[in-house]
Structures are given as structure tokens and as C-alpha cells.
Scaffold this motif. Sequence first.
Motif, PDB file in Angstrom:
ATOM      1  N   GLY A 105      77.057 -12.641  -0.710  1.00 30.59           N
ATOM      2  CA  GLY A 105      77.784 -13.912  -0.662  1.00 30.59           C
ATOM      3  C   GLY A 105      78.980 -13.879   0.254  1.00 30.59           C
ATOM      4  N   GLN A 106      78.942 -13.028   1.270  1.00 32.92           N
ATOM      5  CA  GLN A 106      80.094 -12.931   2.162  1.00 32.92           C
ATOM      6  C   GLN A 106      79.974 -13.823   3.394  1.00 32.92           C
ATOM      7  N   THR A 107      78.970 -14.692   3.437  1.00 29.49           N
ATOM      8  CA  THR A 107      78.900 -15.623   4.557  1.00 29.49           C
ATOM      9  C   THR A 107      79.785 -16.826   4.224  1.00 29.49           C
ATOM     10  N   GLY A 108      79.948 -17.729   5.181  1.00 27.94           N
ATOM     11  CA  GLY A 108      80.752 -18.923   4.936  1.00 27.94           C
ATOM     12  C   GLY A 108      82.175 -18.760   5.418  1.00 27.94           C
ATOM     13  N   LEU A 109      82.945 -19.810   5.225  1.00 32.72           N
ATOM     14  CA  LEU A 109      84.302 -19.832   5.766  1.00 32.72           C
ATOM     15  C   LEU A 109      85.294 -19.113   4.859  1.00 32.72           C
ATOM     16  N   ALA A 110      86.292 -18.512   5.511  1.00 33.63           N
ATOM     17  CA  ALA A 110      87.335 -17.836   4.738  1.00 33.63           C
ATOM     18  C   ALA A 110      88.432 -18.813   4.327  1.00 33.63           C
ATOM     19  N   GLY A 111      88.402 -19.995   4.926  1.00 40.21           N
ATOM     20  CA  GLY A 111      89.367 -21.000   4.491  1.00 40.21           C
ATOM     21  C   GLY A 111      90.621 -21.096   5.337  1.00 40.21           C
ATOM     22  N   HIS A 112      90.735 -20.248   6.389  1.00 40.04           N
ATOM     23  CA  HIS A 112      91.867 -20.466   7.299  1.00 40.04           C
ATOM     24  C   HIS A 112      91.368 -20.615   8.728  1.00 40.04           C
ATOM     25  N   THR A 113      92.314 -20.854   9.621  1.00 35.44           N
ATOM     26  CA  THR A 113      91.963 -20.923  11.033  1.00 35.44           C
ATOM     27  C   THR A 113      92.631 -19.764  11.754  1.00 35.44           C
ATOM     28  N   ASN A 114      92.004 -19.291  12.848  1.00 36.83           N
ATOM     29  CA  ASN A 114      92.619 -18.208  13.615  1.00 36.83           C
ATOM     30  C   ASN A 114      93.541 -18.780  14.689  1.00 36.83           C
ATOM     31  N   VAL A 115      94.068 -17.901  15.532  1.00 38.98           N
ATOM     32  CA  VAL A 115      95.069 -18.314  16.510  1.00 38.98           C
ATOM     33  C   VAL A 115      94.511 -19.340  17.512  1.00 38.98           C
ATOM     34  N   GLN A 116      93.190 -19.338  17.697  1.00 36.17           N
ATOM     35  CA  GLN A 116      92.581 -20.295  18.627  1.00 36.17           C
ATOM     36  C   GLN A 116      92.342 -21.646  17.956  1.00 36.17           C
ATOM     37  N   GLU A 121      90.335 -22.030  15.433  1.00 37.95           N
ATOM     38  CA  GLU A 121      88.950 -22.065  14.970  1.00 37.95           C
ATOM     39  C   GLU A 121      88.895 -21.622  13.505  1.00 37.95           C
ATOM     40  N   ASP A 122      87.899 -22.135  12.775  1.00 43.42           N
ATOM     41  CA  ASP A 122      87.723 -21.700  11.389  1.00 43.42           C
ATOM     42  C   ASP A 122      87.348 -20.228  11.364  1.00 43.42           C
ATOM     43  N   GLN A 123      87.988 -19.481  10.481  1.00 40.27           N
ATOM     44  CA  GLN A 123      87.631 -18.061  10.337  1.00 40.27           C
ATOM     45  C   GLN A 123      86.567 -17.951   9.258  1.00 40.27           C
ATOM     46  N   LYS A 124      85.529 -17.188   9.550  1.00 41.67           N
ATOM     47  CA  LYS A 124      84.528 -16.914   8.545  1.00 41.67           C
ATOM     48  C   LYS A 124      84.985 -15.707   7.754  1.00 41.67           C
ATOM     49  N   ALA A 125      84.521 -15.614   6.544  1.00 47.56           N
ATOM     50  CA  ALA A 125      84.847 -14.446   5.730  1.00 47.56           C
ATOM     51  C   ALA A 125      84.530 -13.169   6.499  1.00 47.56           C
ATOM     52  N   LEU A 126      83.419 -13.161   7.204  1.00 48.47           N
ATOM     53  CA  LEU A 126      83.011 -11.940   7.907  1.00 48.47           C
ATOM     54  C   LEU A 126      83.898 -11.641   9.114  1.00 48.47           C
ATOM     55  N   ASP A 127      84.494 -12.666   9.720  1.00 45.26           N
ATOM     56  CA  ASP A 127      85.462 -12.426  10.802  1.00 45.26           C
ATOM     57  C   ASP A 127      86.639 -11.635  10.252  1.00 45.26           C
ATOM     58  N   VAL A 128      87.123 -12.065   9.097  1.00 42.11           N
ATOM     59  CA  VAL A 128      88.294 -11.427   8.495  1.00 42.11           C
ATOM     60  C   VAL A 128      87.937 -10.004   8.050  1.00 42.11           C
ATOM     61  N   ILE A 129      86.779  -9.859   7.429  1.00 37.40           N
ATOM     62  CA  ILE A 129      86.344  -8.546   6.951  1.00 37.40           C
ATOM     63  C   ILE A 129      86.195  -7.582   8.145  1.00 37.40           C
ATOM     64  N   SER A 130      85.568  -8.053   9.214  1.00 41.35           N
ATOM     65  CA  SER A 130      85.351  -7.190  10.385  1.00 41.35           C
ATOM     66  C   SER A 130      86.678  -6.793  11.010  1.00 41.35           C
ATOM     67  N   ASN A 131      87.608  -7.737  11.061  1.00 40.82           N
ATOM     68  CA  ASN A 131      88.931  -7.429  11.610  1.00 40.82           C
ATOM     69  C   ASN A 131      89.609  -6.340  10.764  1.00 40.82           C
ATOM     70  N   ASP A 132      89.513  -6.466   9.462  1.00 41.67           N
ATOM     71  CA  ASP A 132      90.133  -5.472   8.569  1.00 41.67           C
ATOM     72  C   ASP A 132      89.496  -4.093   8.768  1.00 41.67           C
ATOM     73  N   ILE A 133      88.183  -4.067   8.958  1.00 40.83           N
ATOM     74  CA  ILE A 133      87.491  -2.783   9.152  1.00 40.83           C
ATOM     75  C   ILE A 133      87.973  -2.124  10.446  1.00 40.83           C
ATOM     76  N   VAL A 134      88.044  -2.909  11.515  1.00 38.82           N
ATOM     77  CA  VAL A 134      88.500  -2.339  12.801  1.00 38.82           C
ATOM     78  C   VAL A 134      89.943  -1.842  12.661  1.00 38.82           C
ATOM     79  N   LEU A 135      90.788  -2.659  12.073  1.00 41.54           N
ATOM     80  CA  LEU A 135      92.205  -2.288  11.933  1.00 41.54           C
ATOM     81  C   LEU A 135      92.335  -0.993  11.137  1.00 41.54           C
ATOM     82  N   ASN A 136      91.546  -0.873  10.098  1.00 43.03           N
ATOM     83  CA  ASN A 136      91.571   0.326   9.260  1.00 43.03           C
ATOM     84  C   ASN A 136      91.190   1.578  10.056  1.00 43.03           C
ATOM     85  N   HIS A 137      90.135   1.479  10.854  1.00 41.80           N
ATOM     86  CA  HIS A 137      89.713   2.644  11.653  1.00 41.80           C
ATOM     87  C   HIS A 137      90.749   2.975  12.722  1.00 41.80           C
TER      88      HIS A 137
END
Length: 315
Positions: free
Chosen positions: A42-53, A55-71
Amino acid sequence: MITLSDWLAAQNVDARLASVMTSMANASIEIAAVLRHAAITGQTGLAGHTNVQGEDQKALDVISNDIVLNHIRQNPEISILISEELDEAVHIENQGAYLVATDPLDGSSNLDVNVTVGTIFSILDARKGLLQPGSAQLGAGYAAYGPATSFVITFGPTAAAFTLDDQAVFVLTTERLNVPAASAEYAINTARERLWDDATKGYVAENVAGETGVTGKRYNMRWIGSMVADVHRILMRGGIFMYPLDSENAAKGGRLRLLYEGNPMALLVAAAGGKSTTGQQSVLDVVPTDIHQRVPVVLGSADEVARVEVWYAKG
Ligand code: FDP
């Protein structure tokens, strides 16, 4: 079988730079695993905010960003992260010599339909500041999450492709990518035709005319709508990808982002023998004025990009 770590160890590059590639490979492996199960968890769909551009952020955009930042935080060689999902550059408290600019999940409009998306990244010398042209890149690459996960990278002179195996190891599958100079395949969102400039209209009209026009050959069109997927096809078999300046995106400078879309893809294509242009200059020569700057992008087979350049030279 040559793994990514075997291959990196055999390259004539600083081990610290190679470790940046390893961090991005590990982030990609983790993102691939999340994407594989996203529809079930159930991780598809919108995360409920917009990014700097805006654009609507998808949950997976936020998750992927967190994964990259963590590494990236775990690697002391990286001191700066620029991400499509973060308004400002992140300065990490270490002495790391490298800056990574990334689009953690490119092609998000394809996420909910299980079509290839990807992670794109560029590696720069952190001491030279945030706003460096693409020609200053020390390395670049992307992961394409498709039927298989591909990891395609360059340190400049050549580009290599790896494929993720069942043990979550990247295995070398193409040692030297080669974009053939000649091609008869083009990729552009033709729904925007009425917005195009004369050069884009002229080039595409010649392709549509096929064997009845000046090129004397039949063309085919492919548009996946994820830059990673469209550029991956071009790196594997040739063709041209175009997201030109048009009357709608001109005010923003184009559609695609220079630091983490245009530059890394232009470096990979150049390493594989292809070319890139904004219509006015090589994408790699554009000196950025903003970390989230947009730019027109045309890249791929050298002969096709040269034809586009001829159209732009006509003014
Ligand atoms: P997306 O907005 O889905 O992330 O990064 C922008 C991008 O995708 C590219 O990956 C893709 O090539 C392009 O936009 C698609 O644009 P269109 O909506 O015009 O097809």
C-alpha cells in the motif's frame, strides 16, 4: 561473472569515489525491493505534500529520498546531497570530498502502472561548490527498475551496465555501452507539438515523413515517459530523446532538471559515444545558476543530435 565490486576494484579511480558508486548501488537495491512490493504494502499513491517544483510527492518519492539520504549519510566520503525532493542542499558534517545530486525516483507518473522508473545521480567534487557544469562531473549513473533492475554508470571515458541478480548483487552485463551514431528511433512527447519551437517541429516532421522525406528512411517513435527508461533504451540500442524548450515550459527554462537529470544522462550518453544539446550548447556546458534549474534536453545517437543542431542553427 564480474560483480559491481569486482569491476569497481579494477577501475583506475580513487577508492573513495568508487565508494560513492557503491553507496548509490546499495540505495538502488533497497529502492528496488520497496518498489517490488509497493502495490501489496500500500505504498503507492500520494504522500500529501508537494515538492520544491510544486509537484505532488508520491509516498514512494519520499521513501526513495529517505533511502538515498540514509546511504549517503553512512558514507563519510560524501559531504553534500542535492535531491529533487529537498528544497535545499543537505550539508553533512564530515570532510567528504564528494557531492551527490540525485533524482531519487524519476518517472513517478509511471509508478502506479508498474512501468519502469529509476534513480538518477551525478557525482561532483564537493569543494568546488553546488553550481558546477556537467563537464565537471566525476561520475554519474542511474538505476532502472524494470523487468530487471539495471545499474548503469560512468566515471567519464566509458559506461558500463550491471543487472541485479537474485542474491541482490549487481553483475556486469554490458562492459562498454555504445550508442550507434545512426538510428531511426526518436522519443518525444508529441502531444506537445503545438507548443514546440520551429527546430523541434522541423526535425520531427522530417522523421514523420520517413522514406518519403529528406532523410529517406523510416523512423519509429517510442515514449515511455520515464526519462530513465527512455534513455536506457537509447544507451542499449541507440535513438534520440528530446524534451525541448517549448512555449509552455520556456518560462521555467525547460522541463527536466539540469543537475540530476540532464547532466548525468548527458555524461552517460557521451561516455557511450553519443551527444547532447540544449539546442544552443552541449548540456554538459551549461553553467547552473540554481540547484533545481531546468534545461532543455536532447540526447542520444550522434547523427540524430547533429540533425537537431542543424535545425537550431537555422535560428
Ligand atoms: P516525471 O514527471 O513522471 O517524474 O522527471 C520528469 C519526467 O517524469 C521524466 O522522467 C519524463 O521523461 C518526463 O517527465 C515525462 O514528461 P511528460 O509528462 O511530458 O510525458
